[in-house]
Design an enzyme around this catalytic site. Structure first.
Site, mmCIF file in Angstrom:
data_model
loop_
_atom_site.group_PDB
_atom_site.id
_atom_site.type_symbol
_atom_site.label_atom_id
_atom_site.label_comp_id
_atom_site.label_asym_id
_atom_site.label_seq_id
_atom_site.Cartn_x
_atom_site.Cartn_y
_atom_site.Cartn_z
ATOM 1 N N ASN A 119 -12.872 -28.518 -23.835
ATOM 2 C CA ASN A 119 -12.109 -28.086 -22.662
ATOM 3 C C ASN A 119 -11.109 -27.020 -23.097
ATOM 4 O O ASN A 119 -11.035 -26.665 -24.272
ATOM 5 C CB ASN A 119 -11.419 -29.292 -22.008
ATOM 6 C CG ASN A 119 -10.472 -29.968 -22.958
ATOM 7 O OD1 ASN A 119 -9.484 -29.383 -23.388
ATOM 8 N ND2 ASN A 119 -10.766 -31.214 -23.329
ATOM 9 N N ASP A 173 -10.649 -44.714 -24.214
ATOM 10 C CA ASP A 173 -9.410 -44.154 -23.678
ATOM 11 C C ASP A 173 -8.296 -44.490 -24.670
ATOM 12 O O ASP A 173 -7.887 -45.644 -24.802
ATOM 13 C CB ASP A 173 -9.113 -44.734 -22.288
ATOM 14 C CG ASP A 173 -7.980 -43.969 -21.609
ATOM 15 O OD1 ASP A 173 -6.952 -43.724 -22.269
ATOM 16 O OD2 ASP A 173 -8.122 -43.609 -20.427
ATOM 17 N N LYS A 187 -30.814 -28.568 -34.275
ATOM 18 C CA LYS A 187 -30.493 -27.819 -33.063
ATOM 19 C C LYS A 187 -31.528 -28.106 -31.953
ATOM 20 O O LYS A 187 -32.724 -28.070 -32.216
ATOM 21 C CB LYS A 187 -30.483 -26.321 -33.404
ATOM 22 C CG LYS A 187 -29.970 -25.483 -32.280
ATOM 23 C CD LYS A 187 -29.922 -24.012 -32.673
ATOM 24 C CE LYS A 187 -29.774 -23.169 -31.438
ATOM 25 N NZ LYS A 187 -30.138 -21.786 -31.650
ATOM 26 N N ASP A 245 -13.655 -36.988 -21.742
ATOM 27 C CA ASP A 245 -13.946 -38.302 -21.176
ATOM 28 C C ASP A 245 -15.311 -38.825 -21.636
ATOM 29 O O ASP A 245 -15.507 -40.022 -21.724
ATOM 30 C CB ASP A 245 -13.908 -38.225 -19.644
ATOM 31 C CG ASP A 245 -12.478 -38.013 -19.152
ATOM 32 O OD1 ASP A 245 -11.594 -38.739 -19.629
ATOM 33 O OD2 ASP A 245 -12.256 -37.108 -18.318
ATOM 34 N N LYS A 276 -2.030 -43.331 -12.025
ATOM 35 C CA LYS A 276 -2.526 -43.279 -13.412
ATOM 36 C C LYS A 276 -1.571 -43.990 -14.368
ATOM 37 O O LYS A 276 -1.993 -44.673 -15.295
ATOM 38 C CB LYS A 276 -2.708 -41.819 -13.833
ATOM 39 C CG LYS A 276 -3.450 -41.667 -15.126
ATOM 40 C CD LYS A 276 -3.906 -40.244 -15.373
ATOM 41 C CE LYS A 276 -5.087 -39.871 -14.505
ATOM 42 N NZ LYS A 276 -5.504 -38.490 -14.677
ATOM 43 N N LYS A 295 -3.130 -46.887 -16.647
ATOM 44 C CA LYS A 295 -3.229 -46.724 -18.107
ATOM 45 C C LYS A 295 -2.272 -47.651 -18.846
ATOM 46 O O LYS A 295 -2.353 -47.784 -20.054
ATOM 47 C CB LYS A 295 -2.898 -45.277 -18.486
ATOM 48 C CG LYS A 295 -3.815 -44.260 -17.864
ATOM 49 C CD LYS A 295 -4.836 -43.778 -18.855
ATOM 50 C CE LYS A 295 -5.627 -42.623 -18.282
ATOM 51 N NZ LYS A 295 -6.578 -42.103 -19.255
#
Ligand code: C5P
Length: 404
Positions: free
Chosen positions: A210, A306, A288, A278, A340, A344
Protein backbone atom coordinates in the site's frame (compact mmCIF):
# COMPACT_ATOMS: atom_id res chain seq x y z
CA UNK A 1 15.56 20.65 23.22
CA UNK A 2 17.29 17.56 24.56
CA UNK A 3 20.50 19.48 25.30
CA UNK A 4 18.97 22.66 26.72
CA UNK A 5 21.58 24.61 28.67
CA UNK A 6 24.29 21.94 28.28
CA UNK A 7 27.75 23.41 27.71
CA UNK A 8 29.82 21.64 25.10
CA UNK A 9 33.49 22.41 24.57
CA UNK A 10 34.25 21.40 20.99
CA UNK A 11 37.86 20.78 20.04
CA UNK A 12 38.34 20.90 16.29
CA UNK A 13 41.42 18.97 15.19
CA UNK A 14 43.34 19.27 11.96
CA UNK A 15 41.61 16.98 9.49
CA UNK A 16 39.56 17.33 6.34
CA UNK A 17 36.43 16.41 8.35
CA UNK A 18 36.81 19.72 10.24
CA UNK A 19 34.24 21.18 7.86
CA UNK A 20 31.64 18.85 9.40
CA UNK A 21 32.40 20.40 12.79
CA UNK A 22 30.68 23.57 11.55
CA UNK A 23 27.45 21.68 10.97
CA UNK A 24 27.94 19.91 14.30
CA UNK A 25 27.95 23.29 16.06
CA UNK A 26 24.62 24.16 14.45
CA UNK A 27 23.07 20.82 15.31
CA UNK A 28 24.16 21.06 18.95
CA UNK A 29 22.84 24.59 19.22
CA UNK A 30 19.52 23.62 17.62
CA UNK A 31 19.09 21.25 20.56
CA UNK A 32 19.73 24.00 23.06
CA UNK A 33 23.42 23.38 23.81
CA UNK A 34 25.92 26.21 24.31
CA UNK A 35 28.99 25.51 22.25
CA UNK A 36 32.45 26.94 22.81
CA UNK A 37 35.25 25.94 20.47
CA UNK A 38 38.98 25.39 20.59
CA UNK A 39 40.52 25.31 17.15
CA UNK A 40 43.88 23.52 17.07
CA UNK A 41 46.67 24.87 14.92
CA UNK A 42 45.96 22.04 12.42
CA UNK A 43 42.24 22.83 12.59
CA UNK A 44 42.86 26.36 11.32
CA UNK A 45 44.27 24.85 8.11
CA UNK A 46 40.78 23.52 7.34
CA UNK A 47 38.27 25.96 8.87
CA UNK A 48 38.72 29.55 9.90
CA UNK A 49 38.25 30.97 13.41
CA UNK A 50 35.81 33.41 11.79
CA UNK A 51 33.40 30.70 10.61
CA UNK A 52 33.67 28.79 13.88
CA UNK A 53 33.10 31.95 15.93
CA UNK A 54 30.18 33.04 13.78
CA UNK A 55 28.47 29.76 14.57
CA UNK A 56 29.35 29.47 18.27
CA UNK A 57 28.73 33.23 18.76
CA UNK A 58 31.65 33.16 21.15
CA UNK A 59 35.41 33.66 21.23
CA UNK A 60 37.27 30.89 19.43
CA UNK A 61 40.18 29.69 21.51
CA UNK A 62 43.45 28.85 19.83
CA UNK A 63 47.00 29.01 21.08
CA UNK A 64 47.73 28.07 24.70
CA UNK A 65 49.83 31.09 25.46
CA UNK A 66 47.65 33.69 23.90
CA UNK A 67 47.78 36.25 26.68
CA UNK A 68 44.50 37.94 25.80
CA UNK A 69 42.56 34.69 25.87
CA UNK A 70 44.36 33.45 28.97
CA UNK A 71 43.45 36.62 30.84
CA UNK A 72 39.78 36.29 29.94
CA UNK A 73 39.48 32.54 30.37
CA UNK A 74 42.26 30.29 31.68
CA UNK A 75 42.72 26.91 30.04
CA UNK A 76 41.75 25.08 33.22
CA UNK A 77 38.55 27.03 33.53
CA UNK A 78 37.78 26.43 29.86
CA UNK A 79 37.60 22.69 30.44
CA UNK A 80 35.88 23.03 33.82
CA UNK A 81 33.19 25.28 32.37
CA UNK A 82 31.87 22.53 30.10
CA UNK A 83 29.52 19.62 30.76
CA UNK A 84 31.21 17.64 28.03
CA UNK A 85 34.20 17.90 25.71
CA UNK A 86 33.80 16.74 22.13
CA UNK A 87 36.84 16.25 19.91
CA UNK A 88 35.76 16.33 16.26
CA UNK A 89 37.65 15.54 14.19
CA UNK A 90 39.90 13.57 16.55
CA UNK A 91 43.08 13.04 14.58
CA UNK A 92 45.56 10.19 15.13
CA UNK A 93 47.94 12.79 16.58
CA UNK A 94 45.39 14.10 19.10
CA UNK A 95 44.48 10.57 20.14
CA UNK A 96 48.14 9.69 20.62
CA UNK A 97 48.73 12.78 22.72
CA UNK A 98 45.67 12.10 24.84
CA UNK A 99 46.66 8.46 25.37
CA UNK A 100 50.12 9.59 26.44
CA UNK A 101 48.91 12.43 28.64
CA UNK A 102 50.77 15.01 26.59
CA UNK A 103 49.67 18.61 27.02
CA UNK A 104 51.57 20.95 24.74
CA UNK A 105 48.85 23.18 23.35
CA UNK A 106 45.49 24.52 24.46
CA UNK A 107 43.44 21.55 23.17
CA UNK A 108 45.56 18.86 24.81
CA UNK A 109 45.92 20.89 28.01
CA UNK A 110 42.15 21.30 28.27
CA UNK A 111 41.75 17.57 27.68
CA UNK A 112 44.26 16.70 30.41
CA UNK A 113 42.79 19.22 32.84
CA UNK A 114 39.20 18.08 32.54
CA UNK A 115 37.15 15.95 34.90
CA UNK A 116 34.15 15.95 32.54
CA UNK A 117 33.10 13.28 30.01
CA UNK A 118 35.03 13.38 26.75
CA UNK A 119 33.70 12.16 23.38
CA UNK A 120 36.00 11.53 20.42
CA UNK A 121 34.91 11.43 16.78
CA UNK A 122 38.02 9.97 15.12
CA UNK A 123 38.80 10.87 11.54
CA UNK A 124 41.82 9.73 9.62
CA UNK A 125 43.10 7.65 6.73
CA UNK A 126 42.14 3.97 7.01
CA UNK A 127 45.79 2.84 7.34
CA UNK A 128 46.36 5.31 10.15
CA UNK A 129 43.17 4.12 11.86
CA UNK A 130 44.14 0.47 11.51
CA UNK A 131 47.75 1.07 12.58
CA UNK A 132 48.65 -0.80 15.75
CA UNK A 133 49.68 2.43 17.45
CA UNK A 134 46.27 4.06 16.88
CA UNK A 135 44.39 0.93 17.91
CA UNK A 136 46.59 0.70 21.04
CA UNK A 137 45.81 4.34 21.84
CA UNK A 138 42.10 3.74 21.25
CA UNK A 139 42.08 0.82 23.69
CA UNK A 140 43.87 2.92 26.29
CA UNK A 141 41.52 5.87 25.84
CA UNK A 142 38.44 3.66 26.11
CA UNK A 143 39.86 2.04 29.23
CA UNK A 144 40.24 5.58 30.60
CA UNK A 145 36.49 6.07 30.13
CA UNK A 146 36.70 8.21 26.99
CA UNK A 147 33.63 7.82 24.74
CA UNK A 148 34.12 7.23 21.03
CA UNK A 149 31.69 7.61 18.11
CA UNK A 150 32.65 6.22 14.70
CA UNK A 151 34.64 6.26 12.57
CA UNK A 152 32.44 5.03 9.74
CA UNK A 153 33.41 3.03 6.70
CA UNK A 154 33.32 4.67 3.29
CA UNK A 155 35.17 6.65 0.66
CA UNK A 156 37.82 8.95 2.03
CA UNK A 157 39.03 12.33 0.88
CA UNK A 158 42.44 10.73 0.21
CA UNK A 159 40.85 8.40 -2.38
CA UNK A 160 40.96 5.24 -0.27
CA UNK A 161 38.06 3.24 1.13
CA UNK A 162 37.63 1.88 4.62
CA UNK A 163 37.14 2.86 8.24
CA UNK A 164 38.26 6.35 9.07
CA UNK A 165 35.46 8.68 7.96
CA UNK A 166 34.31 10.85 10.81
CA UNK A 167 30.82 10.07 12.15
CA UNK A 168 28.15 12.37 10.71
CA UNK A 169 27.15 15.40 12.83
CA UNK A 170 23.79 13.85 13.77
CA UNK A 171 25.50 10.66 14.95
CA UNK A 172 27.81 12.75 17.10
CA UNK A 173 24.80 14.66 18.47
CA UNK A 174 23.10 11.35 19.34
CA UNK A 175 26.24 10.23 21.17
CA UNK A 176 26.40 13.57 23.03
CA UNK A 177 22.75 13.20 24.01
CA UNK A 178 23.26 9.71 25.34
CA UNK A 179 26.10 10.99 27.55
CA UNK A 180 24.61 14.19 28.96
CA UNK A 181 20.92 13.99 28.26
CA UNK A 182 18.57 15.55 30.75
CA UNK A 183 16.18 12.75 31.71
CA UNK A 184 12.98 13.26 29.70
CA UNK A 185 9.47 12.63 31.04
CA UNK A 186 9.50 9.14 29.48
CA UNK A 187 12.86 8.11 30.99
CA UNK A 188 12.61 4.62 32.41
CA UNK A 189 9.72 3.60 30.13
CA UNK A 190 9.70 1.32 27.09
CA UNK A 191 7.84 2.11 23.88
CA UNK A 192 6.96 0.03 20.83
CA UNK A 193 5.94 1.64 17.54
CA UNK A 194 5.03 0.08 14.19
CA UNK A 195 5.40 2.03 10.95
CA UNK A 196 5.20 1.75 7.20
CA UNK A 197 3.42 -0.68 4.93
CA UNK A 198 3.92 -4.42 4.81
CA UNK A 199 4.82 -6.29 1.66
CA UNK A 200 3.04 -9.58 1.17
CA UNK A 201 4.83 -11.65 -1.46
CA UNK A 202 2.94 -13.41 -4.24
CA UNK A 203 6.03 -14.91 -5.83
CA UNK A 204 9.78 -14.06 -5.78
CA UNK A 205 9.23 -10.78 -7.66
CA UNK A 206 5.69 -9.58 -6.89
CA UNK A 207 4.02 -8.44 -3.71
CA UNK A 208 0.87 -6.78 -2.36
CA UNK A 209 1.54 -3.41 -0.75
CA UNK A 210 0.00 0.00 0.00
CA UNK A 211 1.01 3.65 -0.22
CA UNK A 212 2.09 4.14 3.40
CA UNK A 213 5.38 6.07 3.63
CA UNK A 214 6.08 5.29 7.29
CA UNK A 215 6.65 9.01 8.02
CA UNK A 216 4.08 9.29 10.81
CA UNK A 217 5.22 6.16 12.64
CA UNK A 218 8.91 7.07 12.34
CA UNK A 219 8.16 10.56 13.68
CA UNK A 220 6.27 9.06 16.65
CA UNK A 221 9.10 6.68 17.48
CA UNK A 222 11.60 9.55 17.33
CA UNK A 223 9.37 11.79 19.47
CA UNK A 224 9.00 9.09 22.15
CA UNK A 225 12.76 8.44 22.14
CA UNK A 226 13.41 12.17 22.42
CA UNK A 227 11.31 12.23 25.59
CA UNK A 228 13.52 9.48 26.99
CA UNK A 229 11.58 6.28 26.22
CA UNK A 230 13.62 3.23 25.32
CA UNK A 231 11.98 2.79 21.94
CA UNK A 232 11.72 -0.09 19.49
CA UNK A 233 10.49 0.80 16.02
CA UNK A 234 9.20 -2.13 13.97
CA UNK A 235 9.25 -0.90 10.40
CA UNK A 236 7.92 -2.34 7.19
CA UNK A 237 9.71 -1.45 3.93
CA UNK A 238 10.09 2.35 3.63
CA UNK A 239 12.46 4.79 1.96
CA UNK A 240 13.26 6.47 5.25
CA UNK A 241 16.64 6.52 6.92
CA UNK A 242 17.05 4.65 10.19
CA UNK A 243 16.52 7.15 13.01
CA UNK A 244 19.24 7.43 15.62
CA UNK A 245 18.80 6.74 19.30
CA UNK A 246 16.33 3.90 19.07
CA UNK A 247 16.22 0.22 18.17
CA UNK A 248 14.84 -0.51 14.73
CA UNK A 249 13.62 -3.92 13.56
CA UNK A 250 13.07 -4.11 9.80
CA UNK A 251 10.39 -6.50 8.62
CA UNK A 252 8.56 -7.17 5.42
CA UNK A 253 5.33 -9.05 6.07
CA UNK A 254 2.53 -8.72 8.64
CA UNK A 255 3.48 -12.04 10.20
CA UNK A 256 7.07 -10.86 10.65
CA UNK A 257 5.79 -7.57 12.07
CA UNK A 258 3.73 -9.40 14.69
CA UNK A 259 6.69 -11.60 15.67
CA UNK A 260 8.96 -8.53 15.96
CA UNK A 261 6.37 -6.72 18.11
CA UNK A 262 6.05 -9.71 20.42
CA UNK A 263 9.83 -9.88 20.74
CA UNK A 264 9.89 -6.19 21.75
CA UNK A 265 7.53 -6.67 24.70
CA UNK A 266 7.16 -5.81 27.52
CA UNK A 267 6.44 -2.16 26.77
CA UNK A 268 4.64 0.59 28.66
CA UNK A 269 3.17 2.08 25.51
CA UNK A 270 2.60 0.56 22.08
CA UNK A 271 1.58 2.67 19.09
CA UNK A 272 0.50 0.92 15.89
CA UNK A 273 0.92 3.38 13.06
CA UNK A 274 1.76 0.78 10.40
CA UNK A 275 -0.57 0.23 7.47
CA UNK A 276 -0.53 -3.53 7.76
CA UNK A 277 -1.85 -5.49 4.77
CA UNK A 278 -5.13 -7.11 5.75
CA UNK A 279 -4.52 -10.08 3.50
CA UNK A 280 -1.66 -12.13 2.15
CA UNK A 281 -1.51 -14.72 -0.60
CA UNK A 282 -2.66 -18.11 0.59
CA UNK A 283 0.55 -19.60 -0.76
CA UNK A 284 3.63 -17.76 -1.99
CA UNK A 285 4.79 -19.26 -5.30
CA UNK A 286 8.44 -20.31 -5.19
CA UNK A 287 8.96 -19.41 -8.83
CA UNK A 288 7.65 -16.46 -10.81
CA UNK A 289 3.99 -16.96 -11.77
CA UNK A 290 4.00 -17.24 -15.56
CA UNK A 291 1.58 -15.63 -17.96
CA UNK A 292 -0.21 -18.45 -19.74
CA UNK A 293 -2.63 -17.79 -22.54
CA UNK A 294 -5.25 -15.15 -21.88
CA UNK A 295 -6.40 -16.36 -18.44
CA UNK A 296 -5.38 -14.22 -15.47
CA UNK A 297 -4.45 -16.31 -12.43
CA UNK A 298 -6.90 -16.27 -9.51
CA UNK A 299 -5.38 -14.91 -6.32
CA UNK A 300 -6.47 -16.67 -3.18
CA UNK A 301 -5.97 -14.43 -0.16
CA UNK A 302 -6.05 -15.25 3.52
CA UNK A 303 -6.37 -12.89 6.46
CA UNK A 304 -3.26 -11.56 8.18
CA UNK A 305 -3.03 -11.46 11.98
CA UNK A 306 -4.30 -8.20 13.45
CA UNK A 307 -1.24 -6.99 15.33
CA UNK A 308 -2.99 -4.17 17.18
CA UNK A 309 -5.88 -6.39 18.31
CA UNK A 310 -3.47 -9.17 19.31
CA UNK A 311 -1.31 -6.94 21.52
CA UNK A 312 -4.29 -5.00 22.90
CA UNK A 313 -5.88 -8.34 23.83
CA UNK A 314 -2.94 -9.65 25.88
CA UNK A 315 -3.68 -10.24 29.52
CA UNK A 316 -2.42 -8.60 32.63
CA UNK A 317 1.17 -7.47 32.75
CA UNK A 318 1.84 -8.66 29.18
CA UNK A 319 -0.41 -5.90 27.79
CA UNK A 320 1.22 -2.48 27.44
CA UNK A 321 -0.41 0.04 29.80
CA UNK A 322 -1.35 2.22 26.86
CA UNK A 323 -2.20 0.80 23.44
CA UNK A 324 -2.77 3.26 20.59
CA UNK A 325 -4.15 2.31 17.20
CA UNK A 326 -4.42 4.24 13.96
CA UNK A 327 -7.29 4.28 11.53
CA UNK A 328 -6.96 5.44 7.97
CA UNK A 329 -10.51 6.16 6.84
CA UNK A 330 -12.03 7.65 3.75
CA UNK A 331 -15.57 8.32 5.03
CA UNK A 332 -17.47 8.73 8.33
CA UNK A 333 -14.06 9.09 9.96
CA UNK A 334 -15.10 9.69 13.59
CA UNK A 335 -17.92 7.18 13.61
CA UNK A 336 -15.87 4.40 12.05
CA UNK A 337 -12.87 5.18 14.24
CA UNK A 338 -14.93 5.19 17.42
CA UNK A 339 -16.24 1.73 16.60
CA UNK A 340 -12.76 0.58 15.66
CA UNK A 341 -11.35 1.65 19.02
CA UNK A 342 -13.76 -0.67 20.81
CA UNK A 343 -13.45 -3.47 18.31
CA UNK A 344 -9.66 -3.53 18.47
CA UNK A 345 -9.54 -3.16 22.26
CA UNK A 346 -7.10 -0.24 22.18
CA UNK A 347 -7.14 2.72 24.58
CA UNK A 348 -6.69 5.52 22.08
CA UNK A 349 -7.18 5.63 18.36
CA UNK A 350 -5.72 8.22 16.02
CA UNK A 351 -7.99 8.57 13.03
CA UNK A 352 -7.21 10.34 9.80
CA UNK A 353 -8.97 10.97 6.54
CA UNK A 354 -6.94 9.53 3.70
CA UNK A 355 -9.41 10.24 0.90
CA UNK A 356 -8.00 11.24 -2.48
CA UNK A 357 -6.90 14.85 -2.50
CA UNK A 358 -5.97 15.10 1.19
CA UNK A 359 -2.34 14.26 0.35
CA UNK A 360 -2.03 12.67 3.78
CA UNK A 361 -0.97 9.19 2.75
CA UNK A 362 2.70 9.60 1.83
CA UNK A 363 2.71 13.36 2.58
CA UNK A 364 4.40 15.35 5.33
CA UNK A 365 1.22 16.62 6.97
CA UNK A 366 -1.60 15.04 8.88
CA UNK A 367 -4.96 16.07 10.29
CA UNK A 368 -6.28 13.72 12.92
CA UNK A 369 -9.00 13.00 15.42
CA UNK A 370 -7.87 11.45 18.67
CA UNK A 371 -10.52 9.05 19.92
CA UNK A 372 -10.38 8.09 23.59
CA UNK A 373 -12.92 6.70 26.04
CA UNK A 374 -14.07 10.27 26.64
CA UNK A 375 -14.75 11.18 23.02
CA UNK A 376 -13.08 12.64 19.95
CA UNK A 377 -10.62 15.54 19.83
CA UNK A 378 -9.77 17.24 16.54
CA UNK A 379 -6.14 18.17 15.85
CA UNK A 380 -5.92 20.64 12.95
CA UNK A 381 -3.74 19.92 9.94
CA UNK A 382 -0.05 20.21 10.80
CA UNK A 383 3.27 18.51 10.14
CA UNK A 384 3.47 14.80 10.98
CA UNK A 385 6.39 15.62 13.28
CA UNK A 386 4.13 18.00 15.25
CA UNK A 387 1.40 15.35 15.52
CA UNK A 388 4.08 12.97 16.79
CA UNK A 389 5.40 15.44 19.38
CA UNK A 390 1.88 16.16 20.65
CA UNK A 391 1.04 12.49 20.89
CA UNK A 392 4.32 11.71 22.70
CA UNK A 393 3.65 14.48 25.23
CA UNK A 394 0.15 13.09 25.84
CA UNK A 395 1.62 9.61 26.33
CA UNK A 396 4.07 11.01 28.90
CA UNK A 397 1.27 12.78 30.79
CA UNK A 398 -0.89 9.68 30.71
CA UNK A 399 1.84 7.30 31.91
CA UNK A 400 2.83 9.69 34.68
CA UNK A 401 -0.84 9.89 35.77
CA UNK A 402 -1.14 6.08 35.63
CA UNK A 403 1.99 5.67 37.77
CA UNK A 404 0.86 8.20 40.37
O1 C5P B 1 -8.55 -2.37 10.65
P1 C5P B 1 -7.64 -1.30 10.22
O2 C5P B 1 -6.55 -1.77 9.32
O3 C5P B 1 -8.29 -0.06 9.70
O4 C5P B 1 -6.96 -0.84 11.62
C1 C5P B 1 -5.92 0.04 11.64
C2 C5P B 1 -5.11 -0.16 12.89
O5 C5P B 1 -4.88 -1.52 13.11
C3 C5P B 1 -3.75 0.47 12.76
O6 C5P B 1 -3.32 0.85 14.05
C4 C5P B 1 -2.91 -0.68 12.24
O7 C5P B 1 -1.54 -0.51 12.54
C5 C5P B 1 -3.52 -1.85 12.94
N1 C5P B 1 -3.47 -3.12 12.22
C6 C5P B 1 -2.66 -4.13 12.67
N2 C5P B 1 -2.64 -5.34 12.03
C7 C5P B 1 -3.41 -5.55 10.96
C8 C5P B 1 -4.24 -4.53 10.47
C9 C5P B 1 -4.24 -3.32 11.12
O8 C5P B 1 -1.95 -3.92 13.64
N3 C5P B 1 -3.38 -6.72 10.35
Amino acid sequence: MALRGKRVLLIIGGGIAAYKALDLIRRLKERGAKVRAILTRGGTEFVTPLSVGALTEDTVYGELFNLTDEAAMGHIQLSRDADLIVVAPATADLMAKMAGGIANDLATTALLATDKPVLLAPSMNVRMWEHKATQRNLTMLQADGIHVVGPNEGDMACGEFGFGRMAEPLEIVAAVESIVQIPGPLAGTRALVTAGPTHEPLDPVRYLANRSSGKQGYAIAEALARLGAETTLVAGPTRLEDPLGLEILHVETAQQMLAACESALPADVAIFAAAVADWRADARANTKIKKSGTDAPALKLVQNPDILATIAGLDGTQRPKLVVGFAAETDNVIENATQKRTRKGCDWLVANDVSDGTGIMGGDENEVHLITASGAEHWPRTRKTDVAARLATMVATHLKGAAA
